[in-house]
Design an enzyme around this catalytic site. Structure first.
Site, mmCIF file in Angstrom:
data_model
loop_
_atom_site.group_PDB
_atom_site.id
_atom_site.type_symbol
_atom_site.label_atom_id
_atom_site.label_comp_id
_atom_site.label_asym_id
_atom_site.label_seq_id
_atom_site.Cartn_x
_atom_site.Cartn_y
_atom_site.Cartn_z
ATOM 1 N N LYS A 63 -14.931 8.197 -3.849
ATOM 2 C CA LYS A 63 -16.136 8.628 -3.284
ATOM 3 C C LYS A 63 -16.557 9.944 -3.521
ATOM 4 C CE LYS A 63 -14.254 5.793 0.580
ATOM 5 N NZ LYS A 63 -13.410 5.940 1.703
ATOM 6 N N LYS A 108 0.228 14.734 0.806
ATOM 7 C CA LYS A 108 -1.256 14.916 0.343
ATOM 8 C C LYS A 108 -1.557 16.646 0.098
ATOM 9 C CE LYS A 108 -2.710 10.875 2.725
ATOM 10 N NZ LYS A 108 -3.328 10.117 1.600
ATOM 11 N N LYS A 135 -8.977 14.215 4.285
ATOM 12 C CA LYS A 135 -8.148 13.103 4.281
ATOM 13 C C LYS A 135 -7.047 13.276 5.361
ATOM 14 C CE LYS A 135 -6.965 13.722 -0.176
ATOM 15 N NZ LYS A 135 -7.153 12.691 -0.882
ATOM 16 N N ARG A 136 -6.032 12.431 5.409
ATOM 17 C CA ARG A 136 -5.312 12.362 6.668
ATOM 18 C C ARG A 136 -4.455 13.398 6.068
ATOM 19 N NH1 ARG A 136 -0.312 9.446 6.793
ATOM 20 N NH2 ARG A 136 -1.109 8.144 5.009
ATOM 21 N N HIS A 172 0.533 -1.259 0.023
ATOM 22 C CA HIS A 172 -0.052 -0.095 -0.018
ATOM 23 C C HIS A 172 0.812 1.319 0.068
ATOM 24 C CE1 HIS A 172 -4.149 -1.421 0.530
ATOM 25 N NE2 HIS A 172 -3.748 -2.532 1.343
#
Length: 864
Positions: free
Chosen positions: A702, A596, A590-591, A399
């Site tokens: 999503k 990110k 998100k985290r 992952h």
């Protein structure tokens, strides 16, 4: 009348062959579709409104010892949950009996995290009784929405990894695959997040404080798990070399089962979570001697293992506890798996025919060594035979592309906690490196890279390498991610075993994240193309012609507007801030992490703010920028990024010159429950991670499934989303993964980018000057310094392209007909991102399992 009906001919799951080398066979989705249509789900319970009301009253009495006049809302929530649970368990009993009768080949999913989300609404949906339940509770003077709001979310994961595991359980059940999910029953899950004075504050997640109606404990089925001590070698009566592990201490693992329903089928599977308990809870000898604390010391020490999700692993004690957590749930799960196997068979060579075990990242990778220990030490098998069984059972999902995220353990620590397993890993490594040397003789560098032990600095056990060596299949989770795995972190393993590697792009369940989270959109889609899309998302393609239909676009826009109204109300309730649903909802949840790049988003907001202050950008649409996500407690820069977001919000939201043209919101405590309100309300989905760093992402899916347009880089599954929806329906910007690597190779100097862009200098100057920190110029200095001196994640390199792309977003939003047409096409073309498709590919290419339909007789169901 209740009995067990066999599945239709040709659908019995048969173990293929005498070992794990199972022939390749076709696995079309039509198999799943056909099963659903041929076997409508049912149960022996009466699902009429009157029956549900009667059952609810009975559960209020029998399970809560309350009568209506004194019952609280939580009492009613629990009572309704038990009403629904009875129906769920009935399906599980039929499923378990069917799987037992047929000796079905079974998937075992090992994951240290499961973010299941609230269960009541999802189970009502999957049972097909939403209308009856709504009417029943309404006639009792209650609101189903109020009851759903009572449920505590089990925070048993940190983010995407745990949410993916939950989606996969949903799809395994829906696709009628016999399966177990195994994990840890953390007493305290991921922290609840509060924002105080702009900073993240971590609060204990007490998700069990009011009880959990969905789990079924099995205290009668416990397994001993050993730790520490030493090993003793010798020979048995037959002259065979044997090793005995003499542990320092042991704990007991007790299972708690949560059934997971399939949608539109009679099948259910089980999520089995393990709780650590002391062998004896009370030491009477110590108590009688007056040592009251020692009397319960063993209980406290034992239960610490499953006390909290992933402790801070900086100090030695934290690292040790995390390793103990991982081994604890693996040992319990494999022991339970062997117990199930021995119910019907005694020949361990057939174990790979009965079970396939998927390692969800490296957290359960110690299972490879534990399986060898079980086979060699506990069952007396010779090494080669045990190794063939072990490598026939396991498969591994990677992952991450971040080298620092590839889990390793200090050898001394590992040996103290698991001395026998360290010996086994040394032996695996010795035999493996001999094999590598045969294929690549004299290549010392390759041997060093592929070894299960890192010798650089302190010696460490490489868990990803162990998972690769001990598994018969290795997969990435997006096309780009898998390609980069082959080229970078697992390159040597791919060159040795190219046949082991495949890609399995992640997916999400449309049941929770569309039908449950966005019923208005789901109903509109169903009215337009029928109901089967929830079981076959390829049918969403039928929406494409509606993108040209003015009336349908208006309906689509109204559904989106109502979702935004609901989210605005929640924002007001959570933060006290009023936001306008008519503005562009630009959302990044998100985290919180540097890769990110929430700080890239903030730099654009500051730039836009500065332009408005100068009288520029006045024709741009008004926007509400919404952030959400948790920063790891020890991740200083991530927590500073949250403080920057809240600091910008304080200034922008209260500036009368802006007059509401920009609002910035940090929505606290992002989790599955909150996400079900956030995803449907988004106009724009921020997927702006550095190319080559995000393995896949599922939030991007999503958002798009709920009609949000994406602004993003070619990173993770963004690549496939852009291809699927068409680049004309995707706001693409930034360096590619190859360009990121080339820029680094060429000697990237972020200060040069800074010097060459006046707007970037101005935005960063506003931060460093203290405008967003109450006049404190030093508050954000670590963040500014990291960008100017290193910029590991190319924030400054992508800044100009991102700002320009956001200008394109604004112009597009001002053309609502075109915008809504793009939104419709996004949803219509997202069919491949269903977790059903992902699981079907695992079944076909890695697990070699077939559907086993479960028919529960004399039932009716409202699912179309």
């Amino acid at each position: 009348m209740c009995g067990f009906c066999p599945p239709s001919a040709g659908w019995r799951s048969q173990a293929k062959g005498k070992s794990f080398n199972i022939p390749t066979w076709s696995f079309p989705m039509e198999k799943f579709r056909g099963t659903i249509l041929h076997h409508p789900p049912s149960h022996c319970f009466d699902n009429s409104v009157e029956s549900i009301k009667a059952d609810l009253t009975e559960k209020l009495f029998s399970m809560r010892a309350k009568f209506p006049e004194v019952a609280t809302l939580n009492d009613y929530y629990l009572a309704l949950s038990y009403v629904v649970r009875d129906r769920v368990l009935h399906r599980w009993i039929h499923s378990a009996h069917t799987y037992f009768q047929q000796a079905s080949r079974t998937v075992v999913y090992l994951s240290a995290e499961y973010l299941m989300g609230p269960q009541l609404g999802n189970n009502i949906l999957n049972l097909g009784i939403r209308k009856q339940v709504e009417q029943a509770v309404a006639e009792m003077g209650l609101s189903l929405e109020d009851l759903l709001e009572q449920e505590e979310e089990p925070g048993l994961g940190n983010g995407g990894l745990g949410r993916l595991a939950a989606c996969y359980l949903d799809s395994l059940a829906t696709l009628q695959i016999p399966a177990f999910g195994y994990g840890i029953r953390y007493e305290f899950g991921i922290f609840d997040q509060q924002i105080k004075d702009g900073w993240q504050v971590e609060v204990t997640d007490r998700w069990l404080r009011l009880g959990n109606p969905w789990e079924v404990p099995h205290p009668e089925r416990r397994y001993e798990v050993r730790f520490g001590g030493h090993t003793e070698a010798g020979y048995d009566a037959q002259g065979r070399y044997r090793v005995r592990w003499v542990p320092e201490r042991s704990v007991m693992g007790t299972p708690f089962d949560t059934p997971v329903l399939g949608y539109g089928v009679g099948n259910a599977i089980i999520l089995r979570l393990w709780q650590a308990e002391a062998r004896e809870s009370f030491d009477f000898q110590a108590f009688n001697l007056g040592n009251y604390y020692k009397a319960v010391d063993d209980k406290v020490m034992s239960e610490n293992i499953t006390k909290v999700l992933y402790p801070n692993d900086e100090p030695e004690a934290g690292r040790r506890l995390r390793l103990e957590q991982q081994y604890f749930f693996v040992a319990c799960s494999l022991a339970d798996m062997l117990r199930i196997f021995f119910q019907r068979d005694t020949d361990l060579d057939r174990l790979p025919d009965k079970f396939v075990v998927q390692l969800n990242d490296t957290h359960p990778a110690v299972a490879v060594a534990e399986m060898m220990r079980l086979l060699i030490d506990d069952n007396g098998l010779e090494w080669d035979r045990a190794w063939k069984i072990t490598t026939g059972v396991f498969a591994y999902t990677n992952h991450t592309l971040l080298p620092e995220a590839l889990e390793t353990w200090n050898v001394d620590l590992f040996g103290k906690v698991l001395p026998r397993h360290l010996e086994i890993i040394y032996e695996i490594n010795h035999r493996f490196l001999m094999e590598v040397n045969r294929f690549f003789p004299g290549d010392a560098g390759r041997l060093s890279r592929m070894s299960l032990f890192s010798e650089a600095g302190e010696k460490r056990v490489r868990m990803a390498n162990l998972a690769c060596v001990g598994s018969r299949a290795i997969n990435g989770v997006a096309a780009l991610h898998t390609d980069l795995l082959k080229q970078t972190v697992l390159k040597d393993f791919h060159e040795l075993w190219p046949e082991k590697f495949s890609n399995k792009t992640n997916g999400v369940t449309p049941r929770r994240f569309m039908a449950l989270a966005n019923p208005g959109l789901a109903d509109l889609i169903t009215q337009s193309i029928g109901a089967t899309w929830l079981r076959d998302m390829d049918r969403l393609k039928g929406l494409e012609p509606f993108a040209r239909d003015n009336a349908f676009r208006d309906q689509w826009a109204e559904v989106k507007h109502q979702c935004k109204v609901r989210l605005a109300a929640m924002i007001r309730k959570k933060t006290g801030m009023a936001v306008d649903p008519d503005t562009l909802f630009d959302i990044q949840v998100k985290r919180i992490h540097e890769y990110k790049r929430q700080h890239l988003n903030v730099l654009n907001i500051i730039t836009h703010y500065r332009r408005l202050k100068q009288g520029l950008d006045m024709d741009a649409p008004a926007r509400t920028f919404i952030f959400g996500g948790k920063a790891a407690p020890g991740y200083v820069l991530a927590k500073l990024m949250i403080r920057l977001i809240t600091g910008v919000a304080d200034v922008v939201n209260h500036d009368p010159d802006i007059n509401g043209r920009i609002k910035v919101v940090f929505y606290p405590d992002f989790n599955v429950k909150n996400a079900q309100h956030i995803y449907p309300a988004a106009d724009l989905s921020e997927q702006i991670s550095t190319a080559g760093k995000e393995a896949s992402g599922t939030g991007n899916m999503k958002f798009a499934l709920n009609g949000a347009l994406t602004i993003g880089t070619l990173d993770g599954a963004n690549v496939e989303i852009c291809q699927a929806v068409g680049p004309e329906n995707f706001f693409l910007f930034g360096l590619t993964a190859d360009q990121v690597a080339a820029t680094r190779q060429a000697g990237y100097r972020p200060c040069d980018v800074y010097d060459g862009n006046e707007e970037l200098r101005a935005a960063m100057g506003m931060i460093s000057g203290g405008l967003f920190s109450g006049g404190d110029p030093g508050m954000f200095a670590p963040l500014i310094d990291s960008l100017l001196n290193e910029d590991r994640f190319m924030v400054l390199a992508d800044y100009a392209a991102y700002v320009q792309c956001q200008e394109q977003v604004g112009r597009a939003f001002l053309k609502p007909d075109h915008w809504h047409a793009m939104s419709i096409l996004n949803v219509a073309r997202m069919g491949m991102f269903s977790s059903d498709r992902s699981i079907a590919e695992y079944c076909r290419d890695i697990w070699h399992v077939e559907p086993v339909p479960v028919v529960v007789p004399d039932e009716t169901c409202d699912i179309d």
